[in-house]
Design an enzyme around this catalytic site. Structure first.
Site, PDB file in Angstrom:
ATOM      1  CG  ASP A 103      -2.054   0.960   1.145  1.00 30.39           C
ATOM      2  OD1 ASP A 103      -2.251   1.531   0.055  1.00 30.39           O
ATOM      3  OD2 ASP A 103      -2.753   1.144   2.153  1.00 30.39           O
ATOM      4  CD  GLU A 141      -8.972   5.824  -4.998  1.00 30.04           C
ATOM      5  OE1 GLU A 141      -9.961   6.162  -4.330  1.00 30.04           O
ATOM      6  OE2 GLU A 141      -7.975   5.281  -4.489  1.00 30.04           O
ATOM      7  CE  LYS A 194      -7.592   1.854  -4.360  1.00 30.40           C
ATOM      8  NZ  LYS A 194      -6.556   2.266  -3.374  1.00 30.40           N
ATOM      9  CB  THR A 218     -11.214   1.510  -2.786  1.00 31.67           C
ATOM     10  OG1 THR A 218     -10.502   1.762  -1.581  1.00 31.67           O
ATOM     11  CG2 THR A 218     -11.609   2.830  -3.433  1.00 31.67           C
ATOM     12  CG  PHE A 278     -10.989   0.816   3.934  1.00 31.75           C
ATOM     13  CD1 PHE A 278     -10.734   0.142   2.752  1.00 31.75           C
ATOM     14  CD2 PHE A 278     -10.689   2.157   3.999  1.00 31.75           C
ATOM     15  CE1 PHE A 278     -10.189   0.792   1.654  1.00 31.75           C
ATOM     16  CE2 PHE A 278     -10.145   2.821   2.909  1.00 31.75           C
ATOM     17  CZ  PHE A 278      -9.894   2.134   1.740  1.00 31.75           C
TER      18      PHE A 278
END
Length: 317
Positions: free
Chosen positions: A16, A95, A131, A155, A177
């Site tokens: 990440d 993203e 994303k 996400t 998450f």
């Protein structure tokens, strides 16, 4: 073996970060970025040449500063993604602008634009994941993109309703998450400490994973947003886990035995299969203050960092 090596034997480890040096050190299979990480990467010395190329690209694409900035940001994002792709054997996630999270058509258009930039750069687009925030509009955009052969990573996912909608849409991968769920429960209940097995984020991702395996969904579950390595340990066995360099280092420093917690062939779930339409999805979100608040907050924060990146670029354009 240290715990990072043990984890890699049962779960695909994803970095990440947008820091290529960190990726080379920890050797994850995949990597993921977001506007916050791109903003940090844009200030690193190793990306100065790429930033110069991005600025030139933006000037060639338009005479309007606002359009130049947009093109520079896209070029820089894809350029960093391509460089990362060169050091990981698997996927790089890139993203879509979070400000498009409630616009299906605009999300689709931006995703296709990013894929075209990857193609023009010579990158392997079969190893790119787009994303998108797990709003209803984002999930519907991903459903169309998946049918067009563009794989997606949904996400900012905080509850089972979002996960169910993503699976029904045929999304390739979701990023539920963990740490942000824990943050919400700490703030809302006043509880300062949760035992690893009682961590609300761990429980949520475990529930999603087991539901998918129980009903045979192919969508990959990639736990994300960790606050500590105990959360990671409790999700050992999950399809993928995307982990920051700091926590990767902690795992690498530990040689304690790591127990697998999740099993695809023996899911701990008895939940009935459910397909959600827009009405039932929105009601399920309405019934979950945590998911509603954290989704909105996540979109706002990514949008803020996208704005900071654009401001940084605008100064140089």
């Amino acid at each position: 073996m240290n715990q990072l090596e043990q984890l890699k034997s049962m779960t695909k480890v994803v970095a990440d970060t947008g820091d290529v040096d960190a990726i080379k050190r920890y050797q994850p299979v995949d990597a993921t970025t977001n506007p916050s990480l791109i903003l940090k990467a844009a200030t690193l010395p190793q990306y100065s040449t790429l930033l110069d190329k991005a600025l030139e690209y933006g000037r060639q694409k338009s005479d309007l500063q606002s359009e130049q900035v947009r093109h520079v940001c896209d070029y820089l994002t894809v350029g960093i993604g391509k460089e990362i792709q060169g050091v990981v054997p698997g996927f790089i996630s890139t993203e879509v602008d979070a400000r498009l999270s409630f616009d299906t058509e605009a999300t689709i258009a931006k995703a296709r634009e990013l894929i075209k930039l990857y193609e023009a750069s010579g990158a392997d687009t079969s190893r790119v994941l787009i994303k998108i925030a797990s709003t209803w509009e984002g999930i519907k955009a991903a459903e169309i993109l998946e049918k067009d052969g563009i794989r997606c990573n949904l996400t900012l996912l905080f509850n089972l309703a979002q996960a169910k909608a993503c699976a029904e849409a045929g999304v390739y991968l979701i990023s539920p998450f963990v740490g942000r769920i824990l943050d919400w429960y700490k703030n809302s209940t006043g509880t300062e400490h949760y035992a690893p097995t009682e961590d609300p984020g761990v429980i949520s991702v475990s529930e999603i994973y087991n539901y998918y395996k129980q009903h045979g969904y192919k969508t990959v579950v990639m736990g994300a947003s960790f606050r500590n390595i105990d959360e990671i340990r409790q999700l050992a066995g999950c399809d993928c886990l995307t982990i920051s360099p700091t926590l990767l280092d902690e795992l690498e420093q530990s040689s304690e035995p790591l127990e697998q917690k999740l099993f695809s062939d023996n899911p701990a779930s008895t939940l009935n299969k459910e397909s959600l339409n827009e009405t039932s999805f929105r009601w399920a979100m309405n019934e979950s203050p945590m998911a509603t608040e954290k989704l909105a907050e996540g979109i706002r924060n990514f949008a803020i960092d996208q704005g900071k990146l654009e401001a940084l670029i605008a100064e140089q354009v």
